[in-house]
Design a protein around this motif. Structure first.
Motif, PDB file in Angstrom:
ATOM      1  N   VAL A 185       0.601  -1.653  -0.422  1.00 23.01           N
ATOM      2  CA  VAL A 185       0.359  -0.238  -0.208  1.00 23.01           C
ATOM      3  C   VAL A 185       1.068   1.179   0.206  1.00 23.01           C
ATOM      4  O   VAL A 185       0.264   2.131  -0.556  1.00 23.01           O
ATOM      5  CB  VAL A 185      -0.817   0.061   0.834  1.00 23.01           C
ATOM      6  CG1 VAL A 185      -2.329  -1.273   1.355  1.00 23.01           C
ATOM      7  CG2 VAL A 185      -0.306   0.025   2.081  1.00 23.01           C
ATOM      8  N   TYR A 186       2.073   1.364   0.582  1.00 26.62           N
ATOM      9  CA  TYR A 186       3.078   2.216   0.733  1.00 26.62           C
ATOM     10  C   TYR A 186       3.498   2.799  -1.416  1.00 26.62           C
ATOM     11  O   TYR A 186       3.875   3.208  -1.074  1.00 26.62           O
ATOM     12  CB  TYR A 186       4.673   1.994   1.176  1.00 26.62           C
ATOM     13  CG  TYR A 186       4.079   2.144   2.773  1.00 26.62           C
ATOM     14  CD1 TYR A 186       2.769   2.946   3.527  1.00 26.62           C
ATOM     15  CD2 TYR A 186       3.990   0.567   3.883  1.00 26.62           C
ATOM     16  CE1 TYR A 186       2.614   2.444   5.196  1.00 26.62           C
ATOM     17  CE2 TYR A 186       3.731   0.545   5.379  1.00 26.62           C
ATOM     18  CZ  TYR A 186       2.797   1.697   5.977  1.00 26.62           C
ATOM     19  OH  TYR A 186       2.085   1.545   6.787  1.00 26.62           O
ATOM     20  N   GLY A 187       3.550   1.465  -2.088  1.00 31.60           N
ATOM     21  CA  GLY A 187       4.464   2.153  -3.188  1.00 31.60           C
ATOM     22  C   GLY A 187       5.700   1.422  -3.302  1.00 31.60           C
ATOM     23  O   GLY A 187       5.490   0.275  -2.855  1.00 31.60           O
ATOM     24  N   SER A 199      -7.277   1.337  -0.064  1.00 36.41           N
ATOM     25  CA  SER A 199      -8.621   1.634   0.359  1.00 36.41           C
ATOM     26  C   SER A 199      -9.157   0.616   1.631  1.00 36.41           C
ATOM     27  O   SER A 199     -10.009   1.662   2.495  1.00 36.41           O
ATOM     28  CB  SER A 199      -9.584   0.638  -1.136  1.00 36.41           C
ATOM     29  OG  SER A 199      -8.921   1.478  -2.222  1.00 36.41           O
ATOM     30  N   ALA A 200      -9.194  -0.713   1.888  1.00 39.36           N
ATOM     31  CA  ALA A 200      -9.595  -0.568   3.028  1.00 39.36           C
ATOM     32  C   ALA A 200      -9.270  -0.561   4.113  1.00 39.36           C
ATOM     33  O   ALA A 200      -9.589  -0.324   5.002  1.00 39.36           O
ATOM     34  CB  ALA A 200      -8.985  -2.611   2.471  1.00 39.36           C
ATOM     35  N   ASP A 201      -7.953  -0.557   3.852  1.00 44.77           N
ATOM     36  CA  ASP A 201      -7.300  -0.059   4.874  1.00 44.77           C
ATOM     37  C   ASP A 201      -7.878   0.985   5.436  1.00 44.77           C
ATOM     38  O   ASP A 201      -8.393   1.926   6.990  1.00 44.77           O
ATOM     39  CB  ASP A 201      -5.810   0.378   4.764  1.00 44.77           C
ATOM     40  CG  ASP A 201      -4.749  -0.887   4.865  1.00 44.77           C
ATOM     41  OD1 ASP A 201      -5.653  -2.216   5.532  1.00 44.77           O
ATOM     42  OD2 ASP A 201      -3.292  -1.044   4.461  1.00 44.77           O
ATOM     43  N   LYS A 221      -9.523   2.467   9.307  1.00 44.85           N
ATOM     44  CA  LYS A 221      -9.420   3.302   9.805  1.00 44.85           C
ATOM     45  C   LYS A 221     -11.346   4.500  10.050  1.00 44.85           C
ATOM     46  O   LYS A 221     -11.188   5.172  11.107  1.00 44.85           O
ATOM     47  CB  LYS A 221      -8.400   4.349   8.940  1.00 44.85           C
ATOM     48  CG  LYS A 221      -7.220   3.745   9.552  1.00 44.85           C
ATOM     49  CD  LYS A 221      -6.520   3.618  10.232  1.00 44.85           C
ATOM     50  CE  LYS A 221      -5.972   5.297  11.234  1.00 44.85           C
ATOM     51  NZ  LYS A 221      -4.904   5.403  11.740  1.00 44.85           N
ATOM     52  N   SER A 222     -11.387   4.772   8.789  1.00 48.63           N
ATOM     53  CA  SER A 222     -12.531   5.523   9.124  1.00 48.63           C
ATOM     54  C   SER A 222     -13.723   4.984   9.930  1.00 48.63           C
ATOM     55  O   SER A 222     -14.484   5.179  10.846  1.00 48.63           O
ATOM     56  CB  SER A 222     -13.318   5.873   7.776  1.00 48.63           C
ATOM     57  OG  SER A 222     -13.845   4.989   7.471  1.00 48.63           O
TER      58      SER A 222
END
Length: 325
Positions: A128-130, A158-160, A164-165
């Motif tokens: 996810v960090y690239g 997106s799931a992460d 968090k939301s």
């Protein structure tokens, strides 16, 4: 007994985690939910079938009604391993990745909130960090901005963000773990290390993308499992924990190492056209989980890779059956 819902528990990391937890604790009941796609294999857990504190349910986490029926049983903890995870497949068709990795996570989060789950752990990835520079010495930290570069990592990022939301919006006690590349027993032979071992045993060509200099940070799956266990026991709600073993090696060097161990010639190596968006280097700073939760990796790479090679040599029936699916 504490009820733990493990999703994707018939996959590589999930099955190793279930076995790890059952060997250490007897005050838990694990419910394993798996859709049994090509990457999920009941044989991965054949040795624990029949235990009175383990149950398997074949189900898709995207099916809300079915998941509600499971959550109504009173789930204490959720550990979400369930995901489509192969980058090449995501490049060919991203739709199933969006459905499983994002919608499936949303279904689990909604039910966790509705039925009062005490802890929810999202198993994520360093991807996810690239990408990092090959000539750099920096490493991903938990506050590194997310910058996914292929459809698989984009769905995981997106799931992460969705996870968090639910913490910030609803106060759901969530945690996210992001781990470097895993290797070990029961990994599907489409992945680099088992593919190399299997093809070397069969003396078949071993394809390497591009120049083979892409660098990954590798961790033995058992160390990853122990890290997740530590997060389950001591992790703080709302936090992200990077997990890594601080062992970086290029793809070409890891292939050569396996070939040398098996006494095979490097003539089996075949360089192929690089895949689109191929990240050059991953490296994880796992200082946070070490400082705050007291976890450290235990397995030296040379020992772990030798154990892995020997396992695939002893379990030819397993990987032959997987390749035929």
């Amino acid at each position: 007994m504490k009820k733990i819902l493990v999703t994707g528990g018939c996959g590589f990391i999930g099955s190793n985690f279930i076995r790890h937890l059952l060997q250490l604790q007897d005050d838990i009941f694990i419910i394993n939910i798996d859709k049994l796609t090509y990457a999920g294999n009941m044989r991965n857990l054949s040795d624990i079938n029949g235990l009175n504190n383990y149950a398997f349910i074949r189900q898709d986490i995207c099916h809300d009604d079915a998941m509600q029926a499971i959550f109504k049983q009173g789930i204490d903890y959720v550990i979400n391993f369930a995901a489509e995870s192969h980058v090449d497949r995501s490049i060919e068709d991203s739709q199933v990745f969006i459905k499983s990795n994002i919608l499936g996570t949303q279904v689990l989060l909604n039910n966790s909130l509705k039925y009062g789950v005490k802890k929810y752990i999202q198993i994520s990835t360093d991807e996810v960090y690239g990408s990092l520079s090959l000539d750099g010495t920096d490493a991903f930290a938990e506050d590194t901005p997310l910058s996914p570069r292929n459809p698989y990592s984009a769905t995981k990022a997106s799931a992460d963000m969705l996870v968090k939301s639910y913490y910030h919006t609803y106060g759901l006690p969530v945690m996210i773990t992001r781990c470097s590349n895993n290797y070990g027993e029961f990994q599907h032979p489409e992945k680099l290390i088992p593919k190399t071992i299997v093809n070397a045993i069969r003396e078949q060509p071993i394809g390497i993308y591009g120049d083979g200099l892409n660098v990954r940070d590798w961790i033995y799956v058992q160390d990853h499992c122990s890290a997740i266990q530590r997060v389950l026991e001591k992790g703080i709600a709302g936090e992200v924990y990077n997990i890594g073993a601080n062992y970086e090696i290029s793809n070409i060097d890891i292939v050569k190492h396996i070939l040398k161990h098996l006494g095979k010639t490097e003539d089996l190596i075949k360089f192929t056209k690089d895949r689109p968006g191929h990240d050059r280097r991953y490296a994880m700073n796992s200082g946070k989980i070490q400082r705050e939760l007291g976890w450290t990796p235990k397995t030296d790479f040379q020992i772990g890779i030798a154990n892995t090679i020997e396992w695939y040599m002893r379990n030819k029936d397993w990987w032959k059956s997987v390749q035929q699916r």
